[in-house]
Scaffold this motif. Structure first.
Motif, short mmCIF file in Angstrom:
data_model
loop_
_atom_site.label_atom_id
_atom_site.label_comp_id
_atom_site.label_asym_id
_atom_site.label_seq_id
_atom_site.Cartn_x
_atom_site.Cartn_y
_atom_site.Cartn_z
N ILE A 234 0.85 -1.20 0.00
CA ILE A 234 0.00 0.00 0.00
C ILE A 234 0.88 1.25 0.00
O ILE A 234 1.80 1.35 0.81
CB ILE A 234 -0.93 -0.01 1.22
CG1 ILE A 234 -1.91 -1.19 1.13
CG2 ILE A 234 -1.71 1.30 1.32
CD1 ILE A 234 -2.80 -1.36 2.35
N PRO A 235 0.61 2.19 -0.90
CA PRO A 235 1.44 3.40 -0.94
C PRO A 235 1.28 4.24 0.32
O PRO A 235 0.24 4.19 0.99
CB PRO A 235 0.91 4.15 -2.17
CG PRO A 235 -0.49 3.67 -2.32
CD PRO A 235 -0.47 2.23 -1.89
N THR A 236 2.29 5.02 0.63
CA THR A 236 2.22 5.95 1.75
C THR A 236 1.65 7.28 1.26
O THR A 236 1.58 7.55 0.06
CB THR A 236 3.61 6.18 2.36
OG1 THR A 236 4.46 6.73 1.35
CG2 THR A 236 4.21 4.88 2.88
N ALA A 237 1.29 8.13 2.22
CA ALA A 237 0.77 9.46 1.86
C ALA A 237 1.81 10.29 1.13
O ALA A 237 1.46 11.22 0.39
CB ALA A 237 0.30 10.19 3.12
N ALA A 238 3.09 9.96 1.30
CA ALA A 238 4.15 10.69 0.60
C ALA A 238 4.02 10.57 -0.91
O ALA A 238 4.51 11.44 -1.65
CB ALA A 238 5.52 10.18 1.06
N TYR A 239 3.37 9.52 -1.39
CA TYR A 239 3.14 9.38 -2.83
C TYR A 239 2.30 10.54 -3.36
O TYR A 239 2.46 10.96 -4.51
CB TYR A 239 2.46 8.05 -3.14
CG TYR A 239 3.40 6.88 -3.31
CD1 TYR A 239 3.59 6.29 -4.55
CD2 TYR A 239 4.11 6.35 -2.23
CE1 TYR A 239 4.44 5.21 -4.72
CE2 TYR A 239 4.97 5.28 -2.38
CZ TYR A 239 5.13 4.71 -3.64
OH TYR A 239 5.99 3.64 -3.80
N ILE A 240 1.40 11.04 -2.54
CA ILE A 240 0.58 12.17 -2.95
C ILE A 240 1.46 13.38 -3.25
O ILE A 240 1.28 14.07 -4.26
CB ILE A 240 -0.47 12.50 -1.88
CG1 ILE A 240 -1.39 11.30 -1.65
CG2 ILE A 240 -1.27 13.74 -2.25
CD1 ILE A 240 -2.34 11.47 -0.47
N ASP A 241 2.42 13.62 -2.37
CA ASP A 241 3.36 14.73 -2.58
C ASP A 241 4.26 14.47 -3.79
O ASP A 241 4.53 15.38 -4.58
CB ASP A 241 4.21 14.94 -1.33
CG ASP A 241 3.39 15.32 -0.11
OD1 ASP A 241 2.38 16.01 -0.28
OD2 ASP A 241 3.76 14.91 1.01
N ALA A 242 4.70 13.22 -3.92
CA ALA A 242 5.63 12.88 -5.00
C ALA A 242 5.01 13.12 -6.37
O ALA A 242 5.68 13.60 -7.30
CB ALA A 242 6.07 11.43 -4.87
N GLU A 254 -6.01 6.62 -11.17
CA GLU A 254 -6.87 6.48 -10.01
C GLU A 254 -6.24 7.15 -8.79
O GLU A 254 -5.03 7.36 -8.72
CB GLU A 254 -7.17 5.01 -9.70
CG GLU A 254 -5.97 4.15 -9.35
CD GLU A 254 -6.35 2.70 -9.11
OE1 GLU A 254 -7.17 2.44 -8.21
OE2 GLU A 254 -5.83 1.84 -9.84
N LYS A 255 -7.08 7.47 -7.86
CA LYS A 255 -6.65 8.15 -6.64
C LYS A 255 -5.68 7.29 -5.86
O LYS A 255 -5.80 6.07 -5.81
CB LYS A 255 -7.88 8.46 -5.78
CG LYS A 255 -7.57 9.16 -4.47
CD LYS A 255 -8.86 9.39 -3.67
CE LYS A 255 -8.55 10.03 -2.33
NZ LYS A 255 -9.80 10.23 -1.53
N ILE A 256 -4.69 7.93 -5.24
CA ILE A 256 -3.75 7.21 -4.39
C ILE A 256 -4.48 6.73 -3.15
O ILE A 256 -5.06 7.51 -2.39
CB ILE A 256 -2.57 8.11 -4.00
CG1 ILE A 256 -1.77 8.49 -5.25
CG2 ILE A 256 -1.66 7.43 -2.98
CD1 ILE A 256 -0.74 9.56 -5.02
N CYS A 257 -4.45 5.42 -2.95
CA CYS A 257 -5.18 4.81 -1.84
C CYS A 257 -4.19 4.44 -0.74
O CYS A 257 -3.76 3.29 -0.64
CB CYS A 257 -5.95 3.59 -2.33
SG CYS A 257 -7.13 2.95 -1.15
N ASN A 258 -3.83 5.42 0.07
CA ASN A 258 -2.85 5.19 1.12
C ASN A 258 -3.48 4.68 2.41
O ASN A 258 -2.81 4.57 3.44
CB ASN A 258 -2.06 6.47 1.41
CG ASN A 258 -2.93 7.69 1.61
OD1 ASN A 258 -3.64 8.11 0.68
ND2 ASN A 258 -2.90 8.29 2.80
#
Length: 369
Positions: A234-242, A254-258
């Motif tokens: 599962i991706p971390t919330a940091a992927y949203i920033d990346a 699709e939306k990042i599902c952290n």
């Protein structure tokens, strides 16, 4: 004709054993037997394994993710699979074999959702077949738990992964978390892999505690540490920033599902000091990366034809080539027909395209027939 599409929401709605929960720690009363890989096994004490490679300047890892074996999906727009006479699981395994033959990796990394849930307590049966398929590739492999890798007996599941032929899995004693040392022919550690079990809720709870403990132990190291990478489902919330950075590039449909991870994990990953990149799965139609604080956060290419997303993003794998001597690396998405694809930095693809790296080539053959 209306275009068919399936999303994570409808995919999860069709899942037999999907369980709603709010927090791994807050729900202490929840049956942890349903949380993938969290219950530990005491059969084996090891929490680390090692792999000796011939050429540290060209260490090749092949990532597969989200195979979703035995999902038994009924969705088949326009009778695509039926007309072609395709068994989706067999097609996934055949793709695995072709990609391995083409690229001859030193290591396979499966980043979760290998099989799909535990219907009628058949999870152990599904796991056993999955292990047989991945072991048959004849390549050393690591595995991290996905949210759908559910079992009736988790400790036995740990042992099964440990005992599998070619397996480097050592997550039994530590809730599915472990490390792998990559050694040169002289036995020197030249690279390191962190394998993290993000279970159902993301990199929180037992997963975050384990990463923190690793970081604390490494802060006391007196010798230079080798470069490393971290694998998780599962991706971390940091992927949203990346993916907001100028460095971001790839398919992003699709939306990042952290899940429940809200930002606490990335500082601890940075505290490991040597992580060059993190590789995850979970969101099937994302094959994209971005860089935050010199750490690249990368989605693997979803590999399983029984998982959602093939309608818009073709299934494949991700080849990661590392120079262990200087920590430099490169990656590309790879496919069973020999096609390779590297996204351009700064180019985010947010819609389906009629391009070889997105469109399944068998569709044209089915239509022609």
């Amino acid at each position: 004709m209306k275009r068919f599409s399936i999303t994570r929401r409808t995919f999860l709605a069709s899942s037999i054993a999907t369980v709603a929960a709010t927090s791994l720690r807050a729900n202490a009363e929840e049956n942890l037997a349903e949380v993938p890989g969290v219950i530990s096994s005491t059969t084996y004490p090891e929490t680390s394994s090692s792999l000796t490679i011939k050429d540290p300047s060209r260490f090749k890892m092949l990532q597969f993710t989200d195979s979703h074996f035995f999902h038994g999906r009924k969705e088949d727009p326009n009778g695509y699979f039926a007309k072609a006479g395709i068994n989706r699981d067999q097609r996934s395994v055949d793709d695995w074999k072709r990609i391995v033959d083409l690229h001859k990796p030193d290591l396979i990394a499966h980043t979760g959702d290998c099989w799909h849930d535990n219907p009628d307590n058949r999870g152990a049966e599904f796991q056993a077949q999955s292990i047989e398929w991945i072991s048959s590739l004849g390549v050393p492999f690591i595995y991290v738990w996905g949210n759908h890798d559910q079992l009736p007996d988790v400790p036995k599941g740990h042992d099964a992964w440990h005992d599998a032929k070619h397996s480097l899995y050592r997550g039994g004693p530590s809730s599915g978390n472990y490390t792998v040392d990559i050694l040169n022919s002289d036995g020197k550690r030249v690279f390191e892999l962190f394998c993290v079990n993000t279970h159902r809720y993301g990199l929180v709870g037992t997963a975050l505690d384990w990463v923190k403990a690793q970081a604390a132990a490494r802060s006391q190291a007196t010798e230079p540490l080798p470069p490393s990478m971290l694998f998780h489902h599962i991706p971390t919330a940091a992927y949203i920033d990346a993916l907001k950075t100028k460095s971001a590039g790839g398919t992003f449909l699709e939306k990042i599902c952290n899940e429940q991870e809200q930002g606490a994990a990335f500082p601890e990953i940075k505290a490991l000091k040597t992580v060059k990149a993190c590789f995850c799965g979970h969101d099937h139609t994302n094959d994209i990366s971005g860089v935050v604080d010199d750490i690249e956060l990368v989605y693997g290419r979803s590999s399983g034809w029984n998982g959602y997303g093939w309608e818009t993003v073709r299934k494949g794998g991700k080849l990661i080539t590392v120079n262990c001597e200087n920590g430099k690396y490169a990656w590309e998405s790879v496919f069973s027909d020999g096609l390779t694809w590297q996204p351009k930095r700064g180019k985010v693809i947010d819609k389906a395209l009629d391009e070889p790296f997105m469109r399944d080539p068998m569709r044209d053959e089915v239509r022609a027939s």
